[in-house]
Design a protein around this motif. Sequence first.
Motif, PDB file in Angstrom:
ATOM      1  N   TRP A  40       0.796  -1.199  -0.003  1.00 16.05           N
ATOM      2  CA  TRP A  40      -0.129  -0.035   0.026  1.00 16.05           C
ATOM      3  C   TRP A  40       0.977   1.434   0.261  1.00 16.05           C
ATOM      4  O   TRP A  40       0.359   2.475  -0.446  1.00 16.05           O
ATOM      5  CB  TRP A  40      -0.973   0.107   1.053  1.00 16.05           C
ATOM      6  CG  TRP A  40      -0.257  -0.243   2.597  1.00 16.05           C
ATOM      7  CD1 TRP A  40      -0.470  -1.663   3.143  1.00 16.05           C
ATOM      8  CD2 TRP A  40       0.274   0.695   3.196  1.00 16.05           C
ATOM      9  NE1 TRP A  40       0.438  -1.388   4.211  1.00 16.05           N
ATOM     10  CE2 TRP A  40       0.834   0.132   4.625  1.00 16.05           C
ATOM     11  CE3 TRP A  40       0.826   1.991   3.241  1.00 16.05           C
ATOM     12  CZ2 TRP A  40       1.533   0.664   5.349  1.00 16.05           C
ATOM     13  CZ3 TRP A  40       1.348   2.767   4.405  1.00 16.05           C
ATOM     14  CH2 TRP A  40       1.575   1.901   5.595  1.00 16.05           C
ATOM     15  N   HIS A  85      -2.797  11.105   8.132  1.00 14.21           N
ATOM     16  CA  HIS A  85      -4.119  10.402   8.336  1.00 14.21           C
ATOM     17  C   HIS A  85      -4.420  10.431   9.693  1.00 14.21           C
ATOM     18  O   HIS A  85      -3.626   9.949  10.623  1.00 14.21           O
ATOM     19  CB  HIS A  85      -4.027   8.929   7.855  1.00 14.21           C
ATOM     20  CG  HIS A  85      -3.859   8.710   6.408  1.00 14.21           C
ATOM     21  ND1 HIS A  85      -2.760   8.838   5.680  1.00 14.21           N
ATOM     22  CD2 HIS A  85      -5.058   8.663   5.532  1.00 14.21           C
ATOM     23  CE1 HIS A  85      -3.110   8.584   4.228  1.00 14.21           C
ATOM     24  NE2 HIS A  85      -4.315   8.416   4.348  1.00 14.21           N
ATOM     25  N   HIS A  89      -4.265   4.275   8.677  1.00 15.86           N
ATOM     26  CA  HIS A  89      -4.842   3.459   7.860  1.00 15.86           C
ATOM     27  C   HIS A  89      -4.212   1.656   7.646  1.00 15.86           C
ATOM     28  O   HIS A  89      -4.908   1.038   7.785  1.00 15.86           O
ATOM     29  CB  HIS A  89      -5.011   3.800   6.261  1.00 15.86           C
ATOM     30  CG  HIS A  89      -3.527   4.203   5.771  1.00 15.86           C
ATOM     31  ND1 HIS A  89      -2.979   3.013   4.994  1.00 15.86           N
ATOM     32  CD2 HIS A  89      -2.685   5.196   5.511  1.00 15.86           C
ATOM     33  CE1 HIS A  89      -1.467   3.675   4.657  1.00 15.86           C
ATOM     34  NE2 HIS A  89      -1.672   4.893   4.745  1.00 15.86           N
ATOM     35  N   PHE A  96      -7.414   5.216   4.020  1.00 15.67           N
ATOM     36  CA  PHE A  96      -6.412   5.630   3.032  1.00 15.67           C
ATOM     37  C   PHE A  96      -7.083   6.862   2.198  1.00 15.67           C
ATOM     38  O   PHE A  96      -6.353   7.954   2.356  1.00 15.67           O
ATOM     39  CB  PHE A  96      -5.607   4.685   2.333  1.00 15.67           C
ATOM     40  CG  PHE A  96      -4.659   5.552   1.576  1.00 15.67           C
ATOM     41  CD1 PHE A  96      -3.101   5.467   2.144  1.00 15.67           C
ATOM     42  CD2 PHE A  96      -4.829   5.928   0.228  1.00 15.67           C
ATOM     43  CE1 PHE A  96      -2.138   6.084   1.495  1.00 15.67           C
ATOM     44  CE2 PHE A  96      -3.531   6.594  -0.297  1.00 15.67           C
ATOM     45  CZ  PHE A  96      -2.444   6.636   0.338  1.00 15.67           C
TER      46      PHE A  96
END
Length: 132
Positions: A40, A85, A89, A96
């Motif tokens: 990710w 964030h 996440h 996200f």
Amino acid sequence: MGKLKALPPLLTSLSPRFGPADRFQQEQARHQRRYDEQPWRKWYGTADWSRLRNEVFQRDRWKCQQTGVLCVAKHPAPRSPVAHHKIPHKGNPILFWDIDNIETVSKEWHDGEGQALERGAEKLRGSPGHRF
């Protein structure tokens, strides 16, 4: 006439002052391992992420939502803007990409207090009876 002899060098080699010469390759390898272990992380390099973070900066008027300072410098300056964030996440695409989960903060806050808070929350998550 006699033979010319090579003169010995007057300078000796200096030891590196900034660590091993291959530090750049080591850093690249570390980043590659992180990308391999956490795919990710590649989301941060997408055009969609760039657009989203710019929307957040404009929405927040380039102001750190934690300290109130204007984030008008360029990376890596302490007052450069970072899209942070609020809820980490950890690879969850819903968290996200949620614009309401992202806020503008200064790099100084993000790299200092923000990281400390996140590390504290991770320790807290591991404690018995705590739910996140």
